[in-house]
Every structure is written in structure tokens, then in C-alpha cells.
Design an enzyme around this catalytic site. Structure first.
Site, PDB file in Angstrom:
ATOM      1  N   LYS A   1      40.844  34.091  45.229  1.00  0.00           N
ATOM      2  CA  LYS A   1      40.228  34.920  46.259  1.00  0.00           C
ATOM      3  C   LYS A   1      39.326  34.076  47.140  1.00  0.00           C
ATOM      4  CE  LYS A   1      39.251  37.764  42.727  1.00  0.00           C
ATOM      5  NZ  LYS A   1      40.386  38.128  41.888  1.00  0.00           N
TER       6      LYS A   1
ATOM      7  N   CYS B   1      50.291  48.576  45.401  1.00  0.00           N
ATOM      8  CA  CYS B   1      49.887  47.784  44.234  1.00  0.00           C
ATOM      9  C   CYS B   1      50.350  46.323  44.338  1.00  0.00           C
ATOM     10  CB  CYS B   1      50.452  48.400  42.965  1.00  0.00           C
ATOM     11  SG  CYS B   1      50.012  47.450  41.500  1.00  0.00           S
TER      12      CYS B   1
ATOM     13  N   ASP C   1      42.946  37.406  49.080  1.00  0.00           N
ATOM     14  CA  ASP C   1      43.502  36.724  47.920  1.00  0.00           C
ATOM     15  C   ASP C   1      44.564  35.777  48.467  1.00  0.00           C
ATOM     16  OD1 ASP C   1      43.765  36.072  45.259  1.00  0.00           O
ATOM     17  OD2 ASP C   1      43.773  38.170  44.609  1.00  0.00           O
TER      18      ASP C   1
ATOM     19  N   CYS D   1      49.490  52.719  34.358  1.00  0.00           N
ATOM     20  CA  CYS D   1      48.296  53.201  35.039  1.00  0.00           C
ATOM     21  C   CYS D   1      48.264  54.721  34.952  1.00  0.00           C
ATOM     22  CB  CYS D   1      48.314  52.799  36.514  1.00  0.00           C
ATOM     23  SG  CYS D   1      48.221  51.026  36.728  1.00  0.00           S
TER      24      CYS D   1
ATOM     25  N   CYS E   1      49.473  53.310  42.804  1.00  0.00           N
ATOM     26  CA  CYS E   1      49.101  53.120  44.206  1.00  0.00           C
ATOM     27  C   CYS E   1      50.274  52.466  44.923  1.00  0.00           C
ATOM     28  CB  CYS E   1      47.881  52.214  44.323  1.00  0.00           C
ATOM     29  SG  CYS E   1      46.604  52.578  43.119  1.00  0.00           S
TER      30      CYS E   1
HETATM   31  C1  LIG Z   1      40.195  38.259  40.569  1.00  0.00           C
HETATM   32  C2  LIG Z   1      40.511  37.347  39.537  1.00  0.00           C
HETATM   33  C3  LIG Z   1      39.514  36.866  38.676  1.00  0.00           C
HETATM   34  C4  LIG Z   1      38.051  37.266  38.812  1.00  0.00           C
HETATM   35  O1  LIG Z   1      37.521  36.767  40.003  1.00  0.00           O
HETATM   36  P1  LIG Z   1      36.002  37.061  40.439  1.00  0.00           P
HETATM   37  O2  LIG Z   1      35.904  36.526  41.819  1.00  0.00           O
HETATM   38  O3  LIG Z   1      35.136  36.353  39.472  1.00  0.00           O
HETATM   39  O4  LIG Z   1      35.816  38.535  40.371  1.00  0.00           O
HETATM   40  C5  LIG Z   1      39.877  35.986  37.693  1.00  0.00           C
HETATM   41  N1  LIG Z   1      41.163  35.579  37.570  1.00  0.00           N
HETATM   42  C6  LIG Z   1      42.129  35.998  38.396  1.00  0.00           C
HETATM   43  C7  LIG Z   1      43.502  35.494  38.226  1.00  0.00           C
HETATM   44  C8  LIG Z   1      41.845  36.911  39.407  1.00  0.00           C
HETATM   45  O5  LIG Z   1      42.802  37.336  40.213  1.00  0.00           O
HETATM   46  S1  SF4 Z   2      46.540  49.027  42.224  1.00  0.00           S
HETATM   47 FE1  SF4 Z   2      48.283  48.838  40.823  1.00  0.00          FE
HETATM   48  S2  SF4 Z   2      47.358  48.259  38.888  1.00  0.00           S
HETATM   49 FE2  SF4 Z   2      45.717  49.097  40.136  1.00  0.00          FE
HETATM   50  S3  SF4 Z   2      45.658  51.286  39.619  1.00  0.00           S
HETATM   51 FE3  SF4 Z   2      46.951  51.070  41.414  1.00  0.00          FE
HETATM   52  S4  SF4 Z   2      49.012  50.926  40.563  1.00  0.00           S
HETATM   53 FE4  SF4 Z   2      47.596  50.498  38.896  1.00  0.00          FE
END
Ligand SMILES: *Cc1c(COP(=O)(O)O)cnc(C)c1O
Ligand code: SF4
Length: 560
Positions: A400, A195, A393, A188, A192
Site C-alpha cells: 500500500k 472485492c 495498493d 464472508c 462486495c
Molecule cells: C494491508 C496489508 C498489511 C497491513 O498493512 P498496514 O499498512 O500495516 O495496515 C499487511 N500485509 C499485507 C499483504 C497487506 O495487504
Molecule cells: S471486500 Fe471481499 S473479502 Fe471483504 S467483505 Fe467484501 S467480499 Fe468479503
């Protein structure tokens, strides 16, 4: 019309806080300089320039606005500072270097000296946005490690979303029926502290290579139900442009893939990277969408505004995914300022995520009620465009889940039971210790955006209650709830927005004090000086609206 009518107070209040604000807009300087930002006389030939457009903001010197640069880099020539390669290769990662820019706390010193910490690397640009003397600076908390990262909590997991279990080939997470997450790098532009993928992100030894990409593409070629591919990592925009382009081309050669999206924080950490060359490359692979990751209004600097403007002009719709983080943005007023800045930059708030149960991020977690409170304070109170969907999530890999009816099964002490789109039921454990948002020291709480006539939300905004109570049941024999209807309530009837209102919440507006102006009735209006009886109680069907044959706003528009 050439002269932009940007009211001084609007510009001033747009720059709520943030080091960027100190530099990019001094309305007085702007107006003193003359007709418009480019010093051109306001005549018919001058192109119209909206100075309120964040991508067109100019600094006191009349040139495109720039955000604060830490004194350590004062001597770096502008060409180098604005070169993304220079920013990347001069990232800061040691205690000594960070200490040259910020006045570090003991906690941060301990965090930065810990040998087994999650990777630290911060672009000089992003580090410069931090107030060196404020340990609670919202950008600082996102990128500077503290000792808290070592605290374990009961619910934490290394791979909290069970991504590894859903990967048919390394880096490809196929959890939803029609779309996949394609991890293409572990790198990246900066890192963060919270993360979700800290188990692999930042680790160059776990990076993906051409061989992995080929296996990922091969799986996609053989899996026709996939119509949407999300490139992430790490951050796909840190890939060498040639590598990224060959991946995009590889995806576009697969006929069943309809859309490609890139999830990136590069425009936030390294807006310099979004140059014309990159945009020209990206727009060859449309339909291409992008989701960025802003958490706080301070991150929306003039450089970011210009980068996002370039992406939008390349035809890429931009969304934003924020993470709800204690001590960063767990505040309705901050979130409102954030979403307003986002839409002003043509970025559509997409998701607001509950912080995942990942190692090292316990101190960032908030109760789910905080997210619900924020959603309650946004929906209806601001443009629908500005309202994200609040998502958790699912721990263990259910995907999600939106925090809303049908999906939120129960919410009791520290436990939230949710179901996903397939019926799979999961439990999210709330943090036991949550350091509530410090309203007294939050300038957004102290100077909130005023909402006249909004009795319902005032308790919410002041933190006295979490939900707005339903009201008006006594009226149910009539058509709907008329007592709470805007047109029926004198306190909501007053035209609003006369004069400067920002920063004066809680003080009665002049119009409210003087009492509302009644709607004109035809006979009272025709007798000058005659006392007018206010008439606020309307029976069903009597609400003020044009009578038969009377001109309406609509017909007026047609005449024009
Ligand atoms: C977030 C995510 C997506 C995309 O999900 P949307 O709700 O369509 O934005 C697809 N696959 C995985 C594994 C994810 O974590
Ligand atoms: S959340 Fe994780 S993957 Fe996303 S920009 Fe930050 S460090 Fe990179």
C-alpha cells in the site's frame, strides 16, 4: 445533571438519510416521552444517559432503535431476526428472492442471472437497508451485481496485488518485513461486488482447512521478524467460534507476535454476530485490534452502533478501511458524513483505498484526483481523528502506498507513478471512463455541512476547483502569512454556531450579514454608548491575547 441537552436539530441532522434514519430517531417522539429514554424521572439517582450516543439511540417506542426491515420478513419473530445464525442461513442470492425485496432494473436482472458471476449472498438485515425503488442506492451498488461486471478494462488483473506470488504457504501473504496477512477463510457474511480477492473469495472449494492453518502457524513460528498478524480472508469472523479461538490461541502461543488484528465486514453485514460470548472470547487474546469496512453513512445503523460499542467495551480498538467507489462514496460530503459517524461510534478512520484493478470492478473506479479532493476537504476541516490516509495498493504487489509527497512521484493524464516504502516504483492507470458524481441528486451535496468563513474551501466544495490556492505571499516580509490568518480576517472572526446552521450552506449567517463584532478594547468598553472603532489590523505581536497579569482561560481552569 441528568437531562441530556440534545438539541433537536442536532439529532435530526445526525440522521442524514438512510433507511435507518427513518426509524431510529424521531426527536419529537423522544422528548414527548418525558424525562429520558428510560422513562425515569431526572433526579440525582438516575444514571446519566447520553441520547446522542449512537449505541444508546432509542426508537419511537422507547426501546433500542432498530433499522428498517423489508416487508418480506415482517413476520419473522424478533428473536430469529436478531439471531446471526438465522441471518446467515436466510441469506438472499437468487434473482427471484432479490426481486421480492427490490424493484430490479434490467441491468441488475442481467447481472443476477449471469451464470459466471462473482458470488451473491446478502443478509436479510443488510438487504433491508436498501431503498427498493432507488437503483443508485449506495448499499445496493455494493452488493447487487449489474451487467457492468462483464466489462473488461485495460489495466485489470485477476490477482492485482500479486498476493499469490508473496505467499510462502497457502493463504499467508508475507509482503512487509514485520507483518503478515493471514487468509483463514474464503467465506464472508455478504459479498462486495468490487472485492479485491474475488479470485478466491466466496469459493467454498478453495477454502482453508486445519491443515493450512497448521502450515501458516508453522511458518510464523519459524519467522521471528513477524510481530503483527492480520487475520482476513474472506472474513475471519465468519469462522466457527471454536476454530477462530484455536487460531487466536495458536498465534498467542508464538512469543514474537506482538499484535493480532482482524479485518472484518461482519459488524457491517451482520451486526447480530457481535454478541457477548464472542466479545468475551476475543478479549482473552489481547492486544487485539480490528479494522472494519464501512463505505457509506447509511451502513452505520443502530444495530451496528451497538455491535461496535460491545467491541470497544471489550477493549478492541476499531479502525475503518473504506474503498473509494464511483456511485457509492465518491463525494466529499458523503465522506465527511461517513467519517463523522465513524468517530461518533468510536471507530477511527484508518485508510481510504483507491479501488483495485480487479476484474468486474471497472465501473467502480475513480480518478486519483477524486481521492485527493476528498482528502483536501477533510484535513483541517474536521478533527484529525476523522481523517483517514488515502492509499493505493500498488498493482503488481508493492504494497500500500499513501498518496502524499515522497510517494507520489508524478500524476499526469491517466497515469499515477508511485513509489513504495522500499523505493520500488509502480504505475497506477486511472480509469478512462468515469461517470462523475451526480451532485444534483446527492442529498449530501444539496445540504452540505456549513463552513462559515472558509473561503478557501468553498470552490472545492462546489466542485469549481480541485486544490486550494496558496495566498498571502505579499506578506512574507512580516511574520508569516497574516492576511490569511483567522484572527486577522474579519470574515473569519465572527463567533460561529449560533442557532441552527445545518443545511443552510451558501446562505449568509446572520452574524456575517450584520458585520462582525469588533473585539473590545478597554477604553471603549468602559464608556457605555460610545461608538467603537473596529480594529482588525493587528501588527505582529498585537493579536488579541491576555496582557501580563490578566486571567487566562488556563488559569481560570486551575481555579476550578
Ligand atoms: C494491508 C496489508 C498489511 C497491513 O498493512 P498496514 O499498512 O500495516 O495496515 C499487511 N500485509 C499485507 C499483504 C497487506 O495487504
Ligand atoms: S471486500 Fe471481499 S473479502 Fe471483504 S467483505 Fe467484501 S467480499 Fe468479503
Amino acid at each position: 445533571m441528568v437531562q441530556p441537552k440534545d438539541g433537536g436539530h442536532d439529532l435530526a441532522t445526525r440522521q442524514v438519510g438512510g433507511p435507518a434514519a427513518r426509524h431510529d430517531a424521531d426527536p419529537a417522539a423522544r422528548h414527548d416521552r418525558g424525562p429520558n429514554a428510560h422513562g425515569l424521572a431526572p433526579n440525582e439517582d438516575t444514571p446519566f444517559v447520553n441520547l446522542r450516543d449512537p449505541a444508546r439511540a432509542v426508537g419511537p417506542d422507547g426501546r433500542p432503535a432498530v433499522s428498517h426491515r423489508a416487508p418480506l420478513w415482517a413476520d419473522v419473530p424478533d428473536e430469529r431476526w436478531n439471531d446471526w445464525r438465522w441471518q446467515l442461513s436466510n441469506r438472499v442470492n437468487t434473482l427471484e428472492e432479490v426481486g421480492q425485496v427490490l424493484n430490479l432494473t434490467e441491468d441488475e436482472r442481467a447481472g443476477l442471472s449471469s451464470p459466471d458471476k462473482f458470488r451473491v449472498d446478502i443478509t436479510p438485515y443488510f438487504l433491508s437497508l436498501i431503498d427498493p425503488d432507488d437503483p443508485n442506492d449506495p448499499i445496493r451498488r455494493q452488493v447487487i451485481p449489474t451487467d457492468c461486471e462483464h466489462e473488461a478494462f485495460t489495466a485489470m488483473m485477476e490477482d492485482s496485488l500479486a498476493e499469490d506470488r508473496h505467499s510462502p504457504v497457502p493463504g499467508l501473504v508475507h509482503r512487509y518485513p514485520d507483518r503478515v496477512l493471514m487468509l483463514v477463510t474464503t467465506q464472508c457474511a455478504s459479498y462486495c461486488r468490487y472485492c479485491t480477492r474475488s479470485r478466491i473469495v466466496g469459493d467454498a472449494t478453495q477454502n482453508f482447512n486445519r491443515h493450512d492453518f497448521e502450515a501458516q502457524l508453522d511458518y510464523l513460528r519459524r519467522t521471528p521478524q513477524v510481530r503483527d498478524v492480520l487475520l482476513s480472508g474472506g472474513d475471519a469472523l465468519t469462522l466457527a467460534p471454536k476454530v477462530l479461538e484455536s487460531l487466536l490461541r495458536g498465534l498467542r502461543e508464538i512469543p514474537h507476535i506482538e499484535i493480532v488484528r482482524i479485518g472484518s465486514r461482519v459488524p457491517v453485514f451482520l451486526p447480530q454476530r457481535i454478541d457477548d460470548e464472542l466479545c468475551e472470547m476475543l478479549q482473552k487474546y489481547h492486544p487485539l485490534w480490528m479494522n472494519l469496512h464501512f463505505n457509506h453513512p447509511n451502513e452505520l445503523t443502530p444495530e451496528v452502533a451497538r455491535a461496535c460499542d460491545k467491541l470497544s467495551r471489550a477493549g478492541i480498538p476499531i479502525g475503518n478501511q473504506s474503498v473509494l467507489l464511483a456511485g457509492v462514496n465518491d463525494c466529499l460530503h458523503i465522506q465527511r458524513a461517513l467519517v463523522h459517524k465513524l468517530v461518533e461510534n468510536r471507530i477511527r478512520p484508518y485508510y481510504l483505498y483507491q479501488c483495485d484493478l480487479v476484474e468486474g470492478s471497472g465501473h467502480f473506479r475513480t480518478p486519483v484526483g477524486k481521492g485527493i479532493e476528498i482528502m483536501e476537504g477533510l484535513r483541517g476541516h474536521t478533527s484529525g481523528y476523522a481523517v483517514p490516509t488515502y492509499m493505493i495498493d500498488a498493482p503488481g504487489g508493492g504494497g500500500k502506498i499513501p498518496v502524499m509527497p515522497n510517494y507520489l512521484i508524478s500524476y499526469s493524464d491517466h497515469k499515477v507513478v508511485l513509489r513504495n516504502y522500499e523505493g520500488y516504483i509502480t504505475t497506477y492507470e486511472e480509469p478512462e471512463h468515469y461517470q462523475a458524481h451526480d451532485k444534483a441528486n446527492c442529498k449530501y451535496c444539496q445540504s452540505p455541512r456549513a463552513e462559515a468563513g472558509q473561503g478557501g474551501i468553498s470552490g472545492l466544495l462546489s466542485g469549481e476547483r480541485l486544490w486550494i490556492e496558496p495566498s498571502g505571499f505579499e506578506q512574507t516580509h512580516r511574520r508569516g502569512n497574516e492576511s490569511a490568518h483567522r484572527l486577522q480576517d474579519p470574515s473569519k472572526w465572527v463567533p460561529y454556531g449560533v442557532g441552527p446552521i445545518e443545511g443552510k450552506a451558501g446562505q449568509p449567517l446572520p452574524g456575517l450579514e450584520a458585520g462582525p463584532t469588533p473585539p473590545e478594547t478597554s477604553d471603549a468598553a468602559s464608556t457605555p454608548g460610545a461608538p467603537r472603532e473596529p480594529k482588525f489590523e493587528y501588527a505582529p505581536g498585537e493579536e488579541p491575547r491576555p496582557r501580563e497579569g490578566e486571567a487566562t482561560g488556563w488559569s481560570h481552569g486551575e481555579l476550578l
